[in-house]
Write a protein that holds these residues in place. Structure first.
Motif, short mmCIF file in Angstrom:
data_model
loop_
_atom_site.label_atom_id
_atom_site.label_comp_id
_atom_site.label_asym_id
_atom_site.label_seq_id
_atom_site.Cartn_x
_atom_site.Cartn_y
_atom_site.Cartn_z
N HIS A 155 0.83 -1.21 0.00
CA HIS A 155 0.00 0.00 0.00
C HIS A 155 0.87 1.26 0.00
O HIS A 155 0.61 2.20 -0.75
N ILE A 169 -6.94 2.28 -2.52
CA ILE A 169 -6.63 3.16 -1.39
C ILE A 169 -6.03 4.49 -1.86
O ILE A 169 -6.32 5.54 -1.30
N SER A 195 -8.18 7.87 -1.34
CA SER A 195 -7.52 8.87 -0.50
C SER A 195 -7.40 10.20 -1.23
O SER A 195 -7.64 11.26 -0.65
N TYR A 241 -7.90 12.67 2.17
CA TYR A 241 -7.71 12.23 3.55
C TYR A 241 -7.26 10.78 3.59
O TYR A 241 -7.77 9.93 2.84
N SER A 242 -6.30 10.51 4.46
CA SER A 242 -5.90 9.14 4.79
C SER A 242 -5.29 9.14 6.18
O SER A 242 -4.33 9.87 6.43
N THR A 265 -3.87 6.48 7.67
CA THR A 265 -2.66 5.66 7.68
C THR A 265 -1.55 6.22 6.81
O THR A 265 -0.38 6.09 7.14
N LEU A 292 0.10 10.90 1.25
CA LEU A 292 -1.00 11.56 0.55
C LEU A 292 -0.74 13.06 0.42
O LEU A 292 -0.96 13.64 -0.65
#
Length: 128
Positions: free
Chosen positions: A41, A73, A77, A82-83, A85, A90
């Protein structure tokens, strides 16, 4: 301008590589590069960052870009800005995208991201 990015990560070593495919007026610019050791990821975000850095270096700012990724993801995002993790990755990606005139991000299935996927796999095998 079309930008396709993908990451490949070896589950055994956590080595990762990015595949970047830029298409402008039917002309392809292909590149692959090593990424820091990470999970898949994180590598997908790093591949997208590498793709936008390549685009900005090669073609300059103020581009209109269709950005394609097979990472849900990353696409979600970016869409939400927004993320929890991957906040740092990002924000870096969004900062690069802000240098473009407009960016349309589209999630695509892996089967439609074959060019970038192959480049990432090639980059991964160069590290072995």
């Amino acid at each position: 301008m079309q930008l396709y990015t993908d990451a490949a990560t070896s589950p055994d070593t956590q080595h990762s590589a990015a595949g970047i495919l830029l298409i402008e007026d039917g002309q392809q610019h292909q590149s692959k590069q090593r990424l820091p050791i990470s999970d898949n990821h994180t590598a997908e975000f790093l591949a997208a960052i590498a793709g936008f850095k390549t685009l900005l270096d090669e073609y300059g700012p103020d581009q209109s870009v269709f950005f394609y990724t097979d990472s849900k993801i990353v696409a979600e995002s970016v869409s939400k800005a927004y993320s929890k993790t991957f906040a740092v990755e990002l924000q870096t990606l969004l900062h690069l995208q802000d240098q473009c005139q407009v960016v349309i991000t589209q999630w695509i299935p892996e089967s439609q991201n074959h060019g970038a996927h192959q480049l990432a796999q090639q980059g991964l095998h160069l590290q072995a």
